[in-house]
Design a protein around this motif. Structure first.
Motif, PDB file in Angstrom:
ATOM      1  N   THR A 178       5.373   1.937  59.181  1.00  0.00           N
ATOM      2  CA  THR A 178       5.450   0.997  58.072  1.00  0.00           C
ATOM      3  C   THR A 178       4.454  -0.144  58.266  1.00  0.00           C
ATOM      4  O   THR A 178       4.234  -0.565  59.398  1.00  0.00           O
ATOM      5  N   ARG A 181       2.805   6.543  45.896  1.00  0.00           N
ATOM      6  CA  ARG A 181       1.697   6.862  46.798  1.00  0.00           C
ATOM      7  C   ARG A 181       2.089   6.304  48.170  1.00  0.00           C
ATOM      8  O   ARG A 181       1.918   5.123  48.451  1.00  0.00           O
ATOM      9  N   GLY A 194       1.042   6.506  51.445  1.00  0.00           N
ATOM     10  CA  GLY A 194       0.105   5.941  52.432  1.00  0.00           C
ATOM     11  C   GLY A 194       0.551   6.110  53.882  1.00  0.00           C
ATOM     12  O   GLY A 194       0.945   7.179  54.315  1.00  0.00           O
ATOM     13  N   ASN A 203       2.165   1.844  47.111  1.00  0.00           N
ATOM     14  CA  ASN A 203       1.807   1.945  48.525  1.00  0.00           C
ATOM     15  C   ASN A 203       3.071   1.942  49.372  1.00  0.00           C
ATOM     16  O   ASN A 203       4.185   1.778  48.867  1.00  0.00           O
ATOM     17  N   SER A 204       2.913   2.131  50.690  1.00  0.00           N
ATOM     18  CA  SER A 204       4.072   2.246  51.579  1.00  0.00           C
ATOM     19  C   SER A 204       4.947   1.000  51.583  1.00  0.00           C
ATOM     20  O   SER A 204       6.174   1.096  51.598  1.00  0.00           O
ATOM     21  N   TYR A 244      -2.745   0.547  61.245  1.00  0.00           N
ATOM     22  CA  TYR A 244      -3.855   1.413  60.822  1.00  0.00           C
ATOM     23  C   TYR A 244      -4.944   1.499  61.905  1.00  0.00           C
ATOM     24  O   TYR A 244      -5.586   2.535  62.060  1.00  0.00           O
ATOM     25  N   SER A 294       3.124   5.408  55.498  1.00  0.00           N
ATOM     26  CA  SER A 294       4.485   5.871  55.791  1.00  0.00           C
ATOM     27  C   SER A 294       4.541   7.386  55.976  1.00  0.00           C
ATOM     28  O   SER A 294       5.490   7.902  56.571  1.00  0.00           O
TER      29      SER A 294
END
Length: 166
Positions: free
Chosen positions: A26, A17, A19, A1-2, A149, A21
């Protein structure tokens, strides 16, 4: 993930992966030097007014003018994905200058105060995605106790998307 991608380069191996970013954001709580925002939330100014001392702006009279003030109305609200937490606390950027949000954000509109600056109908106000550190999603998320998010996924179908390919 990021978070792992940005924190542990030894974990990259031959695949990652990325994500969030991918959006230049971040999840680590503060902007990262190697990431720039790829998404900008902005909306046009649709009305400019001058209010007298003691007049109110927004629902529930959440903002009362302390003197004669210039107010600009921006065509964006919570139904577009502008968080209510920005009411009377948030800021926008117009042509490189930061302006405070005045009053409660409504479904379709919000107001900003401005002084001694030239603002015109049609100019765009940036909510986030500016290179200004105060309007980076990581900074906004920390200030309003959200995660980045929420800003990205909160943008609704009503918002016109402009894709720029470089």
């Amino acid at each position: 993930n990021s978070a792992a991608l940005l924190t542990f380069p030894e974990s990259h191996f031959n695949m990652v992966r990325p994500g969030i970013s991918l959006y230049g954001v971040t999840p680590l709580g503060k902007p990262h030097d190697n990431l720039l925002p790829v998404m900008r939330m902005k909306a046009p100014i649709t009305l400019i007014k001058e209010l007298n001392t003691g007049e109110s702006v927004g629902y529930n009279r959440q903002y009362i003018t302390k003197q004669t003030e210039k107010i600009a109305i921006i065509q964006a609200g919570y139904a577009d994905g502008i968080p209510m937490e920005l009411s009377n606390r948030g800021e926008v950027e117009i042509e490189g200058t930061i302006y405070p949000i005045a009053g409660k954000i409504s479904m379709d509109l919000l107001a900003i105060c401005y002084k001694n600056m030239e603002i015109k109908i049609g100019q765009k106000a940036i909510f986030w995605g500016s290179e200004n550190l105060n309007l980076r999603l990581e900074t906004l998320a920390a200030k309003y106790e959200k995660v980045p998010y929420e800003f990205l996924t909160g943008v609704t179908k009503r918002v016109k998307r402009n894709y720029i390919h470089e």
